[in-house]
Design a protein around this motif. Structure first.
Motif, PDB file in Angstrom:
ATOM      1  N   TYR A  41      11.671  11.344  18.244  1.00  0.00           N
ATOM      2  CA  TYR A  41      10.572  12.136  17.699  1.00  0.00           C
ATOM      3  C   TYR A  41      10.912  12.632  16.295  1.00  0.00           C
ATOM      4  N   GLY A  42       9.895  12.617  15.439  1.00  0.00           N
ATOM      5  CA  GLY A  42      10.067  13.096  14.081  1.00  0.00           C
ATOM      6  C   GLY A  42      10.337  11.999  13.079  1.00  0.00           C
ATOM      7  N   VAL A  43      10.620  10.782  13.539  1.00  0.00           N
ATOM      8  CA  VAL A  43      10.936   9.702  12.606  1.00  0.00           C
ATOM      9  C   VAL A  43       9.638   9.189  11.966  1.00  0.00           C
ATOM     10  N   PRO A  44       9.633   8.942  10.658  1.00  0.00           N
ATOM     11  CA  PRO A  44       8.445   8.387  10.010  1.00  0.00           C
ATOM     12  C   PRO A  44       8.340   6.875  10.249  1.00  0.00           C
ATOM     13  N   VAL A  45       7.122   6.401  10.354  1.00  0.00           N
ATOM     14  CA  VAL A  45       6.843   4.968  10.533  1.00  0.00           C
ATOM     15  C   VAL A  45       5.696   4.598   9.597  1.00  0.00           C
ATOM     16  N   PHE A  46       5.912   3.581   8.767  1.00  0.00           N
ATOM     17  CA  PHE A  46       4.841   3.103   7.901  1.00  0.00           C
ATOM     18  C   PHE A  46       4.129   1.961   8.611  1.00  0.00           C
ATOM     19  N   VAL A  47       2.810   2.086   8.716  1.00  0.00           N
ATOM     20  CA  VAL A  47       1.989   1.114   9.437  1.00  0.00           C
ATOM     21  C   VAL A  47       1.227   0.264   8.433  1.00  0.00           C
ATOM     22  N   GLY A  74       0.782  -1.229   0.000  1.00  0.00           N
ATOM     23  CA  GLY A  74       0.000   0.000   0.000  1.00  0.00           C
ATOM     24  C   GLY A  74       0.811   1.274   0.000  1.00  0.00           C
ATOM     25  N   TRP A  75       2.141   1.157  -0.123  1.00  0.00           N
ATOM     26  CA  TRP A  75       2.984   2.351  -0.068  1.00  0.00           C
ATOM     27  C   TRP A  75       2.620   3.366  -1.145  1.00  0.00           C
ATOM     28  N   ARG A  76       2.523   2.952  -2.381  1.00  0.00           N
ATOM     29  CA  ARG A  76       2.290   3.888  -3.482  1.00  0.00           C
ATOM     30  C   ARG A  76       0.892   4.505  -3.433  1.00  0.00           C
ATOM     31  N   ALA A  77      -0.055   3.827  -2.787  1.00  0.00           N
ATOM     32  CA  ALA A  77      -1.427   4.332  -2.741  1.00  0.00           C
ATOM     33  C   ALA A  77      -1.667   5.310  -1.590  1.00  0.00           C
ATOM     34  N   ASP A  78      -0.710   5.489  -0.715  1.00  0.00           N
ATOM     35  CA  ASP A  78      -0.899   6.377   0.435  1.00  0.00           C
ATOM     36  C   ASP A  78      -0.904   7.841  -0.007  1.00  0.00           C
ATOM     37  N   ARG A 119      -2.939   1.366   5.693  1.00  0.00           N
ATOM     38  CA  ARG A 119      -1.579   1.414   5.167  1.00  0.00           C
ATOM     39  C   ARG A 119      -1.204   2.887   5.131  1.00  0.00           C
ATOM     40  N   ARG A 120      -0.483   3.332   6.143  1.00  0.00           N
ATOM     41  CA  ARG A 120      -0.363   4.765   6.364  1.00  0.00           C
ATOM     42  C   ARG A 120       1.026   5.131   6.862  1.00  0.00           C
ATOM     43  N   LEU A 121       1.595   6.192   6.280  1.00  0.00           N
ATOM     44  CA  LEU A 121       2.852   6.737   6.772  1.00  0.00           C
ATOM     45  C   LEU A 121       2.539   7.719   7.892  1.00  0.00           C
ATOM     46  N   MET A 122       3.031   7.409   9.087  1.00  0.00           N
ATOM     47  CA  MET A 122       2.778   8.210  10.287  1.00  0.00           C
ATOM     48  C   MET A 122       4.095   8.841  10.743  1.00  0.00           C
TER      49      MET A 122
END
Length: 394
Positions: free
Chosen positions: A316-322, A40-44, A338-341
């Motif tokens: 803090y500030g680091v991206p995490v893909f769920v 789901g990375w490209r669809a986010d 499928r979300r980049l947080m």
């Protein structure tokens, strides 16, 4: 050569620019991935994630508000380098394609794999809206306390966020701070610590779990309250107690079921709350109606894009893909999430390298969604690729 090799070559040509090694996370190993591995990375919506990341960039320009992981200096410098590269895009609102390429060029994905096995684990949180007043009376008799001046760390300094908490007793000895039962029984009464008064002790309990609230006053104004420390006693999830005692089936557990139990039997509900000896204090913040709750990083949280992590482990500030399947639409549903947080907050119940609390916004609807989430999933850390490290820096 591939992107990693090209970056290594670029780092060798640019003085002070170094590859950022993957962090060492206590209790977990890191599995290298590439972005096509992310379901789901490209669809986010990468534009939304980019905007939330920029909010963290503003906080990263200042010295850290609190001590974080051992390897935070290198990782933090990598985040600052990524922030500098974001600024060089020349716009705070890039196209979705440009935003996605920004993350792919500046970060490398690593799956966090807990040593105990299994996947990551996600819960949800939100900002409650409750009725309250600035003075007691008219049914508003449940005090909301600010952090007391005698609440100190064992090392002697005030603690707004975490750590062993003590106070000095009448004989001059340092002792554990008052627990929930003692505070409810009046241990802090008469000291002028009240920042608001509520009608319902259950509202206060859920405020303390969430760490923030919008208190609607009788004249229509809204008082924004945010976490300002706790009493140092371990957090005990009352949901676990209800499940262990057979009072609520595990598959039906939610914040709504907890509230229903407390409302149906007020005495049993009060006793249950007091088993969680942890007690949270609040401070008033000057936030606009459209601002999210204030995260521990010092930025306003973004619904659906901000997350709370274990501050002892993550920066803090680091991206995490769920990657998870969550009951977003209804109880029992398995909707793809499928979300980049962006890690912008923490909490005393958020413990572990692949553990996160997902922020869903304010109000009853957000609370209903957040209250249903207790689900596994993949926790994918996006580590900055490059950092500009000054000579002699750690």
């Amino acid at each position: 050569m591939g992107l990693p090799g090209a970056l290594a070559a670029a780092a060798a040509r640019l003085p002070g620019l170094s590859l950022v090694p993957p962090p060492v996370l206590p209790g977990a190993s890191l599995e290298p991935l590439v972005f096509p591995d992310l379901d789901g990375w490209r669809a986010d919506d990468h534009r939304a994630a980019f905007a939330t990341f920029l909010a963290s960039c503003a906080a990263l320009r200042a010295p850290p508000r609190e001590v974080g992981p051992i390897d935070a200096p290198t990782l933090r410098e990598g985040l600052r380098q990524a922030c500098a590269n974001a600024t060089r895009l020349g716009t705070a609102e890039p196209s979705d394609l440009v935003a996605r390429l920004f993350f792919e060029v500046n970060f490398a994905p690593w799956r966090v794999v807990p040593d105990k096995g299994g996947a990551g684990f996600f819960t949800g949180y939100y900002e409650p809206e409750v009725a309250g007043a600035l003075t007691p009376g008219g049914g508003f008799d449940v005090p909301v306390y600010r952090r007391p001046d005698d609440l100190v760390m064992s090392g002697g300094g005030p603690t707004p966020n975490s750590g062993p908490v003590q106070r000095r007793d009448a004989d001059g000895r340092m002792v554990p701070y008052f627990d929930r039962a003692a505070i409810e029984d009046g241990a802090l009464a008469g000291r002028g610590l009240e920042v608001a008064w509520l009608k319902d002790p259950i509202d206060l309990f859920f405020m303390q779990i969430q760490g923030s609230a919008r208190v609607r006053l009788p004249d229509g104004r809204v008082l924004r309250l945010n976490y300002d420390g706790y009493n140092g006693h371990p957090y005990l999830p009352v949901a676990r107690l209800l499940i262990q005692r057979g009072l609520v089936p595990r598959e039906e557990m939610s914040m709504a079921r907890i509230r229903a139990f407390m409302e149906q039997d007020p005495q049993a509900g009060r006793a249950l709350r007091r088993e969680n000896r942890s007690y949270v204090f609040f401070k008033a913040l000057d936030l606009g109606a459209g601002d999210g709750a204030m995260g521990a990083q010092g930025v306003s949280l973004t619904a659906g894009r901000s997350m709370a992590v274990d501050r002892r482990i993550h920066t803090y500030g680091v991206p995490v893909f769920v990657e998870a399947d969550l009951p977003l639409s209804a109880p029992g549903a398995a909707d793809p999430f499928r979300r980049l947080m962006i890690a912008q907050d923490t909490g005393s119940a958020i413990v572990g390298p692949a553990r996160a609390d997902l922020y869903f916004g304010a109000g009853d609807e957000a609370g209903a969604v957040a209250g249903r989430i207790r689900h596994p999933g993949r926790f994918i850390l996006l580590v900055p690729r490059l950092a500009r490290i000054a000579p002699g820096a750690p």
